[in-house]
Design an enzyme around this catalytic site. Structure first.
Site, PDB file in Angstrom:
ATOM      1  N   GLY A 127       1.060  -1.049  -0.115  1.00 56.26           N
ATOM      2  CA  GLY A 127      -0.206  -0.154  -0.437  1.00 56.26           C
ATOM      3  C   GLY A 127       0.798   1.519  -0.007  1.00 56.26           C
ATOM      4  CB  ALA A 128       4.520   1.301  -1.182  1.00 55.72           C
ATOM      5  CE1 TYR A 148      -8.898  -0.231   9.465  1.00 55.94           C
ATOM      6  CE2 TYR A 148      -9.038   1.160  11.449  1.00 55.94           C
ATOM      7  CZ  TYR A 148      -8.301   0.461  10.630  1.00 55.94           C
ATOM      8  OH  TYR A 148      -6.856   1.548  10.484  1.00 55.94           O
ATOM      9  CB  VAL A 149     -12.654  -2.764  15.579  1.00 58.02           C
ATOM     10  CG1 VAL A 149     -11.943  -3.741  17.005  1.00 58.02           C
ATOM     11  CG2 VAL A 149     -12.311  -1.177  15.731  1.00 58.02           C
ATOM     12  CB  ALA A 150     -13.896  -7.390  13.621  1.00 57.73           C
ATOM     13  CE  LYS A 167      -5.336  -2.104  10.459  1.00 61.60           C
ATOM     14  NZ  LYS A 167      -4.727  -2.198   9.632  1.00 61.60           N
TER      15      LYS A 167
END
Length: 253
Positions: free
Chosen positions: A14-15, A158-160, A162
């Site tokens: 993802g640069a 998102y939390v799940a 991460k």
């Protein structure tokens, strides 16, 4: 004392993203050769490649779907053929989606976060860690988030992803530490990036008031933490989840 990554080769997934481009630039400024991963922004990847080579390092762009194991394996072979074996992996890419409540969030959004947070990390480890073990040196840095500790409404997918990623990194740190490889996570807060500078949205008083340092962090401050963890200055740090958010979240002991 300075961060010296000369003779090291780094991969940033993802640069071309808002944070990824600054990470890639900073690693190059520290002397690392850089593999610039992109999924769809080839034009931005080429521009970043030109910028990095101006620092006197080697840089190549590589296309891959980081949610597909074969694509990641192909990327590894391409980097080794065109650049060098990877010493430093920075797992920064993540699938973007529209946040909403658990009751309204589409099931496929949970799957996309699992694939781009957990499985990306697994595929990158399978591809690049064996070479690090052979060379008895390596750095594996994942970009997590302060959201993993906040658990606010609408953050569930998102939390799940991460928090699942966090588990992978902690286990991996224990599995490969004996080979001289460190595995750590940087957890940004709500970070100022070029997008904010262009739209003049750097300030958010409500958020800033919750931060002990009373400001938002910058993309460069996130990249500085990544470069530190990638260096020999951080040789005895592994298994860490390091918030870079002015103290907005603080892991407990």
């Amino acid at each position: 004392m300075k961060i010296d990554l000369g003779k090291r080769t780094a991969l940033v997934t993802g640069a071309t993203g808002q944070l990824g481009r600054v990470m890639a630039r900073t690693l190059a400024q520290c002397g690392a050769n850089v593999a610039i991963h992109y999924r769809s922004s080839e034009e931005q990847a080429l521009a970043l490649q030109e910028e990095l080579t101006a620092y006197g390092v080697k840089a190549v762009i590589v296309h891959a779907d980081i949610t597909d194991q074969q694509s990641v394996a192909d990327m590894k072979r391409e980097i080794e053929a065109r650049l060098a074996p990877v010493d430093i992996v920075v797992a920064n890419a993540v699938v973007q989606y529209q946040w909403t409540s658990i009751l309204e969030q589409a099931p496929e959004d949970y799957a996309s976060q699992f694939d781009s947070c957990v499985m990306q990390s697994v595929y990158l480890a399978k591809a690049f860690v064996p070479g690090m073990i052979e060379r008895k040196w390596g750095r594996f840095v994942g970009i997590n988030t302060e959201c993993a500790m906040q658990n606010f409404p609408s953050q569930s997918a998102y939390v799940a992803g991460k928090r699942g990623m966090d588990g992978i990194y902690r286990v991996l740190a224990k599995e490969i530490g004996e080979h001289g490889i460190t595995v750590n996570q940087v957890a940004p807060g709500w970070t100022i990036s070029d997008r904010d500078r262009e739209s003049h949205t750097e300030r958010n008083e409500a958020y800033e008031q919750s931060v002990p340092l009373k400001r938002r962090g910058t993309d460069q401050e996130i990249a500085n933490a990544v470069a530190f963890l990638a260096s020999d200055l951080a040789s005895f740090i592994t298994g860490a989840y390091i918030p870079v958010n002015g103290g907005n979240v603080m892991p407990a002991i």
